[in-house]
Motif scaffolding. Structure first.
Motif, mmCIF file in Angstrom:
data_model
loop_
_atom_site.group_PDB
_atom_site.id
_atom_site.type_symbol
_atom_site.label_atom_id
_atom_site.label_comp_id
_atom_site.label_asym_id
_atom_site.label_seq_id
_atom_site.Cartn_x
_atom_site.Cartn_y
_atom_site.Cartn_z
ATOM 1 N N ALA A 160 0.924 -1.140 0.090
ATOM 2 C CA ALA A 160 0.018 0.146 -0.139
ATOM 3 C C ALA A 160 0.903 1.407 0.007
ATOM 4 O O ALA A 160 0.634 2.189 -0.700
ATOM 5 N N GLU A 161 2.032 1.115 0.923
ATOM 6 C CA GLU A 161 2.765 2.398 0.801
ATOM 7 C C GLU A 161 3.563 2.455 -0.512
ATOM 8 O O GLU A 161 3.758 3.689 -0.964
ATOM 9 N N GLY A 163 2.119 2.094 -3.364
ATOM 10 C CA GLY A 163 1.020 2.455 -4.341
ATOM 11 C C GLY A 163 0.540 1.120 -5.038
ATOM 12 O O GLY A 163 -0.273 1.396 -6.062
ATOM 13 N N ALA A 165 -1.511 -1.207 -3.433
ATOM 14 C CA ALA A 165 -2.935 -1.705 -2.941
ATOM 15 C C ALA A 165 -3.260 -0.487 -2.295
ATOM 16 O O ALA A 165 -2.649 0.561 -1.949
ATOM 17 N N ASP A 166 -4.853 -0.709 -1.759
ATOM 18 C CA ASP A 166 -5.445 0.493 -1.288
ATOM 19 C C ASP A 166 -4.782 0.916 0.108
ATOM 20 O O ASP A 166 -4.589 -0.235 0.970
ATOM 21 N N MET A 167 -4.422 2.085 0.597
ATOM 22 C CA MET A 167 -4.068 2.343 1.859
ATOM 23 C C MET A 167 -5.408 2.335 2.528
ATOM 24 O O MET A 167 -6.335 2.843 2.341
ATOM 25 N N THR A 168 -5.270 1.739 3.719
ATOM 26 C CA THR A 168 -6.376 1.853 4.972
ATOM 27 C C THR A 168 -6.077 2.347 6.318
ATOM 28 O O THR A 168 -4.806 2.517 6.438
ATOM 29 N N GLN A 172 -2.080 2.155 7.563
ATOM 30 C CA GLN A 172 -1.279 3.603 8.031
ATOM 31 C C GLN A 172 -0.868 3.505 9.421
ATOM 32 O O GLN A 172 0.549 4.123 9.513
ATOM 33 N N ASP A 208 -11.356 -3.224 9.630
ATOM 34 C CA ASP A 208 -10.752 -2.631 8.499
ATOM 35 C C ASP A 208 -10.671 -3.179 7.349
ATOM 36 O O ASP A 208 -10.501 -4.617 7.237
ATOM 37 N N PRO A 209 -10.859 -2.651 6.064
ATOM 38 C CA PRO A 209 -10.772 -3.311 4.787
ATOM 39 C C PRO A 209 -9.567 -4.270 4.598
ATOM 40 O O PRO A 209 -9.574 -5.443 3.912
ATOM 41 N N ALA A 210 -8.383 -3.789 5.017
ATOM 42 C CA ALA A 210 -7.295 -4.671 4.737
ATOM 43 C C ALA A 210 -7.303 -5.736 5.756
ATOM 44 O O ALA A 210 -6.923 -7.043 5.481
ATOM 45 N N GLN A 213 -9.571 -8.218 4.088
ATOM 46 C CA GLN A 213 -9.100 -8.931 2.903
ATOM 47 C C GLN A 213 -8.037 -9.918 3.363
ATOM 48 O O GLN A 213 -8.065 -11.228 2.612
#
Length: 278
Positions: A160-161, A163, A165-168, A172, A208-210, A213
């Motif tokens: 995610a960091e 770019g 994957a989506d950051m959640t 973070q 959380d979405p992550a 997942q």
């Protein structure tokens, strides 16, 4: 007097129980991690500490004990030989913790064991024949385990960091806690499976979405394993371990059954069977 020792050890800790000749438990103890796939000497120290607790006030001598140890990494011949040389017991049998967990949980009944905690292992028993699968260790297996969940979440934070994957909010937060990508890598380079597994509660109990997942992917993998083990003759599933209830709540495809006993119970049974006392 004959005494029997049962040990159940994994990546988070180990438990010991001492039984007399009649199978009555007369002492219990606990110790630190006992994964001989990652640390034989450390496991030996923790096993001896748990054994010492179990022996307190019993008059039993560790050199006279008939012992069965169900340990993470117990399928590794080199590791079991090294461990046996570090322990004082009169007779010793070292097996994977999945075997003792299955003996304790299933008894003689047909069923599938899903033991999922810091590591994971599975077993299927039909007609008295027990077959263990999985339990290959953190680097090569342990599907759905706390250690693998934690590693997957940290890997997702790095992606995610970058770019990819989506950051959640959770990802973070982890990046801030560990000091960014470099901090996560430093942690991972020296972390034991139990260190990764400390993140598991934030995954299985989080929204959380992550977290969803990572856990959804693990549930799908465990469902595949159980489907293969069910084959054409479905049997009940027994979920044990720290993460067992979380997976049981999601995997309702087959009937569940509570465990008849623990891994320590299974180890004690096998120790008594080894001596012809059961």
């Amino acid at each position: 007097m004959t005494f029997f020792l049962g040990i159940d050890g994994g990546g988070t800790g180990c438990r010991a129980a001492l039984a007399d000749a009649d199978g009555r438990i007369i002492g219990q103890g606990q110790g630190g991690p006992a994964n001989i796939n990652t640390d034989v000497e450390g496991a030996a120290v923790n096993i001896l500490a748990a054994t010492a607790q179990a022996l307190e006030g019993t008059g039993a001598d560790p050199r006279d004990l008939i012992a069965t140890l169900g340990l993470a990494g117990g399928t590794m011949a080199t590791a079991t030989e090294r461990l046996a040389g570090l322990l004082p017991f009169a007779r010793i049998q070292i097996v994977n913790d999945g075997i003792t967990a299955a003996r304790g949980a299933l008894g003689t009944q047909d069923g599938i064991l899903a033991a999922i905690g810091t590591g994971s292992v599975f077993a299927v028993q039909r007609g008295g024949n027990l077959r263990q699968v999985g339990g290959r260790g953190f680097r090569m297996g342990d599907e759905g385990s706390g250690a693998v969940l934690g590693r997957s979440l940290l890997s997702l934070a790095i992606r995610a960091e970058d770019g990819f994957a989506d950051m959640t909010p959770l990802l973070q937060q982890l990046l801030e806690e560990f000091g960014g990508i470099e901090g996560i890598i430093r942690f991972a380079n020296g972390a034991a499976p139990a260190d990764f597994a400390r993140l598991a509660p934030r995954i299985v109990a989080g929204d959380d979405p992550a977290a969803r997942q990572v856990f959804d992917a693990a549930v799908a993998e465990i469902r595949h394993i159980l489907t293969v083990l069910q084959a054409d003759a479905p049997v009940p599933v027994v979920f044990v371990g720290g993460l067992g209830p979380a997976y049981a709540a999601r995997l309702t495809d087959w009937p569940h059954r509570p465990a008849l006993g623990t891994g320590v119970d299974g180890a004690l049974l096998m120790a008594r069977q080894m001596a012809g006392a059961a």
